[in-house]
Design an enzyme around this catalytic site. Structure first.
Site, PDB file in Angstrom:
ATOM      1  N   ASP A 257       1.748  -0.403  -5.230  1.00 22.29           N
ATOM      2  CA  ASP A 257       0.754   0.406  -5.582  1.00 22.29           C
ATOM      3  C   ASP A 257       0.343   1.619  -6.300  1.00 22.29           C
ATOM      4  O   ASP A 257      -0.273   1.298  -7.617  1.00 22.29           O
ATOM      5  CB  ASP A 257      -0.935  -0.183  -4.447  1.00 22.29           C
ATOM      6  CG  ASP A 257      -0.926   0.879  -3.562  1.00 22.29           C
ATOM      7  OD1 ASP A 257      -0.373   1.109  -2.991  1.00 22.29           O
ATOM      8  OD2 ASP A 257      -2.291  -0.053  -3.208  1.00 22.29           O
ATOM      9  N   HIS A 258       0.837   2.369  -5.234  1.00 24.59           N
ATOM     10  CA  HIS A 258       0.901   4.280  -5.789  1.00 24.59           C
ATOM     11  C   HIS A 258       1.335   4.767  -5.215  1.00 24.59           C
ATOM     12  O   HIS A 258       1.455   4.483  -4.225  1.00 24.59           O
ATOM     13  CB  HIS A 258      -1.024   4.232  -6.389  1.00 24.59           C
ATOM     14  CG  HIS A 258      -1.245   3.555  -5.097  1.00 24.59           C
ATOM     15  ND1 HIS A 258      -2.215   4.970  -4.340  1.00 24.59           N
ATOM     16  CD2 HIS A 258      -2.580   2.787  -5.397  1.00 24.59           C
ATOM     17  CE1 HIS A 258      -2.704   4.327  -2.873  1.00 24.59           C
ATOM     18  NE2 HIS A 258      -2.883   3.598  -3.575  1.00 24.59           N
TER      19      HIS A 258
ATOM     20  N   THR B  31      -6.049   0.959  -5.309  1.00 24.50           N
ATOM     21  CA  THR B  31      -5.481   0.258  -5.517  1.00 24.50           C
ATOM     22  C   THR B  31      -5.770  -0.525  -6.627  1.00 24.50           C
ATOM     23  O   THR B  31      -4.904  -1.758  -7.603  1.00 24.50           O
ATOM     24  CB  THR B  31      -5.413  -0.546  -4.024  1.00 24.50           C
ATOM     25  OG1 THR B  31      -5.272   0.302  -2.977  1.00 24.50           O
ATOM     26  CG2 THR B  31      -4.842  -1.716  -3.884  1.00 24.50           C
TER      27      THR B  31
ATOM     28  N   GLU C 112       0.836  -0.984  -0.311  1.00 32.94           N
ATOM     29  CA  GLU C 112       0.246   0.293   0.383  1.00 32.94           C
ATOM     30  C   GLU C 112       0.916   1.245  -0.166  1.00 32.94           C
ATOM     31  O   GLU C 112       1.656   1.374   0.385  1.00 32.94           O
ATOM     32  CB  GLU C 112      -1.451  -0.083   1.190  1.00 32.94           C
ATOM     33  CG  GLU C 112      -2.275   1.160   1.592  1.00 32.94           C
ATOM     34  CD  GLU C 112      -2.428   1.125   0.577  1.00 32.94           C
ATOM     35  OE1 GLU C 112      -3.245   0.309  -0.127  1.00 32.94           O
ATOM     36  OE2 GLU C 112      -3.043   2.009  -0.486  1.00 32.94           O
TER      37      GLU C 112
ATOM     38  N   HIS D 294      -2.024   3.227   4.861  1.00 32.69           N
ATOM     39  CA  HIS D 294      -2.302   4.240   3.741  1.00 32.69           C
ATOM     40  C   HIS D 294      -2.989   5.364   4.348  1.00 32.69           C
ATOM     41  O   HIS D 294      -2.588   5.275   5.922  1.00 32.69           O
ATOM     42  CB  HIS D 294      -3.865   3.330   3.854  1.00 32.69           C
ATOM     43  CG  HIS D 294      -4.985   3.646   2.794  1.00 32.69           C
ATOM     44  ND1 HIS D 294      -5.620   4.516   3.210  1.00 32.69           N
ATOM     45  CD2 HIS D 294      -5.406   3.020   1.620  1.00 32.69           C
ATOM     46  CE1 HIS D 294      -6.403   4.740   2.144  1.00 32.69           C
ATOM     47  NE2 HIS D 294      -6.052   4.058   1.109  1.00 32.69           N
TER      48      HIS D 294
HETATM   49  C1  GP9 Z   1      -8.130  -0.902   0.611  1.00 31.09           C
HETATM   50  C2  GP9 Z   1      -7.100  -0.515  -0.159  1.00 31.09           C
HETATM   51  C3  GP9 Z   1      -6.606  -0.040   0.134  1.00 31.09           C
HETATM   52  O1  GP9 Z   1      -9.464  -1.402   0.467  1.00 31.09           O
HETATM   53  O2  GP9 Z   1      -7.603  -0.891  -1.711  1.00 31.09           O
HETATM   54  O3  GP9 Z   1      -7.410   1.608  -0.594  1.00 31.09           O
HETATM   55  P1  GP9 Z   1      -6.748   2.503  -2.061  1.00 31.09           P
HETATM   56  O4  GP9 Z   1      -4.997   2.314  -1.573  1.00 31.09           O
HETATM   57  O5  GP9 Z   1      -7.583   2.407  -3.218  1.00 31.09           O
HETATM   58  O6  GP9 Z   1      -7.435   3.907  -1.286  1.00 31.09           O
HETATM   59 MN    MN Z   2      -3.932   1.453  -1.885  1.00 30.71          MN
END
Ligand code: GP9
Ligand code: MN
Length: 632
Positions: free
Chosen positions: A474-475, A300, A258, A415
């Site tokens: 992921d980003h 994500t 994340e 996150h």
């Molecule tokens: C939570 C995950 C995080 O399930 O997808 O959310 P995002 O990074 O997409 O805000």
């Molecule tokens: Mn994410």
């Protein structure tokens, strides 16, 4: 006979004054929000003037419609709705650094869920953004009540206002074109649209786009897939087959980390490494340091889409929501066909980001969600199950499951808003002017510790001999809103080029039999699938893929972002400006012309496939193709 004097009696003058004041205060408010709350990067006086002018046509439009439909009450309703629209965008912008699109609205429940963070994006001073509503109410309902009916708006005047909005908008658009030609073609650049035509007009425009995309599927037919396949086949370089099949038959654990960006790797805070375990681990695997995320509003879920399909996510909304019913030829599907047990592990609600539906479309065999973990309050915080427990439970599940398996794990703790229980903080907060960035260091450090526990236990387990790990970010976690703080931490000014480079996320391929290397190839998440199928030695019959095997030394090095920007071997192209990729020096724009063109071309093609649900025609198209080849 009509005379101005007769017309301009006291009541009329009063009425015009009321119009003018109400329009004026809304105009001031909207200008203030556009100029001070959003960071639209106004570059010169002309742009500043356009930004100041652009609310006007939309104000005429919404008040005009309001009056037309409901007189002064209608005008007031328009005032309130307009204010709410602005405010909701402010909240969205604080969290996503982007503007709302209609497809995002379909995910309201999801967005509400995102808000372990909602209190962080509300500010007590926001109340001032509604004070003007009281002024409007006062003017419309309480001022001079006995004469009220005489100087209140008449419906036909609403029509006049709405009509005047049109020439105002044309002036706005012509003016904007002096700064940026073909503005309305640049659908992907919402910041630019808002800067030039204003937030409310942008929403009208977005509604038009929505109508257009909804038509696309209805009008689509199988012929449209042919040019896409031809293009992609043409671009496929001769496969070098390097490392082909080195992981044949092995289990795959793909870990989506994340909000993990490359700048934390090998970096320190207060003299301590932020990711000590990963730093060492990456020396033992194939580590990519020029690997970028390519996500947009779906975050994500967009990265999941990129990995599964080797296609670009959408520019508006999350494809997990908007096109979950499409037909796909997902990687999980392919691996299942090749004997793998494919699954996702993510300790969140099954329905979050519409995952349960989309995972079926992508062909996963199973989804271990929140309900499959024994989550207790002691083991949770903020977003839910803490990564360390999630990892260990997941490893237990993988030990038990059918082999070979493909498991995709999605972490959660790192996150936004990056909160942690005190006893999990392994490093002091940062000292920049952004609390978000300061806390991010701590959750990143925590995530690394959780990873350590997972990998150490993995190495002890009997999975170690026949499993590869693919770990990727992921980003971004730190948005452009925190540029100043990033500059303080990295000790350099964060210009557009640096901001672009901050979109790199780590990628590591690790496991027994994988020889260590540092790979500098320029790539992105769209390249993950072909890279993985190459390592697994699996023939992938799906021709509609935009990525290229990262292991291939001959590969085309081109990474396209969802904004239409790109990086290639030599250059980085951002918003029409060209930079030397290594030095960050601005160079002749010509050097990037081809890259921009390619970017646009591929994004449009990928969009066409998704909007038209064209993969449903894949069999048919391939059959025709085979017939044509046999006839030749
Ligand atoms: C939570 C995950 C995080 O399930 O997808 O959310 P995002 O990074 O997409 O805000
Ligand atoms: Mn994410």
């Amino acid at each position: 006979m009509f005379t101005f004097k007769k017309y301009m009696n006291k009541q009329t003058a009063m009425k015009l004054a009321i119009y003018a004041v109400i329009i004026g205060i809304f105009w001031i408010k909207m200008s203030y929000i556009q100029g001070n709350i959003f960071s639209l990067k106004v570059e010169n006086a002309n742009e500043a003037s356009i930004l100041a002018f652009n609310p006007l046509s939309s104000i005429f439009l919404i008040f005009g419609i309001g009056i037309l439909l409901g007189g002064r009450k209608g005008m007031f309703v328009s005032y309130i709705l307009g204010s709410i629209l602005l405010y909701v965008n402010i909240l969205f912008y604080r969290e996503y650094n982007d503007f709302i699109t209609i497809p995002m609205l379909n995910q309201v429940a999801n967005l509400a869920d995102l808000g372990g963070s909602i209190t962080t994006i509300l500010s007590p001073t926001d109340i001032f953004l509604f004070v003007d509503v009281l002024i409007a109410a006062f003017l419309l309902f309480y001022l001079n009540p006995e004469k009220l009916t005489q100087f209140m708006p008449k419906r036909r005047e609403g029509l006049i206002l709405a009509i005047v909005a049109i020439p105002l908008f044309i002036v706005n658009l012509q003016w904007a074109e002096t700064e940026r030609t073909d503005l309305l073609e640049r659908t992907f650049d919402r910041n630019m649209l808002v800067k030039y035509i204003g937030l409310i007009n942008y929403h009208v425009y977005d509604a038009v786009l929505q109508g257009k995309t909804e038509m696309t599927k209805t009008l689509a037919d199988s012929n449209e897939l042919v040019p896409v396949i031809n293009y992609l086949n043409e671009k496929k370089e001769e496969d070098s087959d390097r490392l082909e099949g080195v992981a044949e038959g092995k289990n795959v654990i793909a870990i989506s980390m994340e909000s993990t960006q490359t700048f934390v790797v090998d970096n320190t805070l207060h003299g301590e490494e932020l990711t000590p375990y990963f730093n060492d681990m990456k020396e033992e695997g194939i580590y990519f340091d020029n690997f970028y995320h390519q996500v947009k509003q779906g975050r994500t879920s967009d990265s999941e889409f990129l990995l599964a399909n080797s296609m670009y996510p959408l520019n508006r909304g999350a494809v997990f929501f908007t096109h979950s019913e499409n037909e796909y030829q997902g990687l999980p599907n392919l691996l299942s066909d090749n004997g793998y047990f494919t699954n996702v592990m993510h300790a969140n609600d099954k329905t979050f980001w519409n995952r349960n539906v989309m995972y079926d479309s992508l062909g996963y065999d199973d989804f271990f969600s929140k309900e499959d973990y024994e989550i207790t309050p002691e083991k949770s915080f903020g977003w839910g199950y803490l990564d360390e427990y999630f990892f260990l439970d997941s490893l237990d599940k993988m030990k038990q499951m059918d082999k070979p398996f493909y498991s995709k794990l999605i972490t959660l703790t790192n996150h936004y808003p990056f909160d942690l229980p005190e006893d999990k903080k392994l490093i002091e907060e940062g000292e920049t002017n952004s609390g978000t960035l300061n806390r991010y260091f701590q959750t990143i450090r925590y995530q690394d510790e959780a990873l350590k526990q997972l990998v150490e236990e993995f190495k002890q387990s009997n999975l170690y001999d026949n499993t590869i790990l693919v770990i990727y970010g992921d980003h971004f976690g730190i948005s452009e809103n925190h540029q100043k703080a990033m500059g303080q931490y990295l000790d350099k000014e964060i210009n557009d080029y640096e901001q672009f480079q901050l979109q790199r996320v780590p990628l590591l391929i690790y496991g027994k039999g994988i020889d260590a290397e540092k790979n500098h190839t320029v790539g992105g998440q769209v390249d993950l699938r072909p890279t993985l199928t190459n390592l697994l030695g699996i023939e992938d019959p799906n021709p509609v893929q935009f990525g290229h095997d990262l292991m291939d030394p001959e590969r085309r090095q081109l990474m396209i972002t969802r904004d239409g920007d790109f990086a290639n071997e030599d250059y980085v192209g951002i918003q029409g400006v060209c930079y030397d990729r290594e030095t960050g020096e601005e160079v002749e724009a010509d050097a990037c012309a081809e890259g921009f063109e390619k970017a646009q071309e591929e994004l449009e093609m990928s969009d066409e496939v998704i909007y038209g649900d064209l993969l449903r025609y894949l069999d048919e198209t391939q059959m025709l193709d085979e017939e044509a080849t046999t006839e030749e």
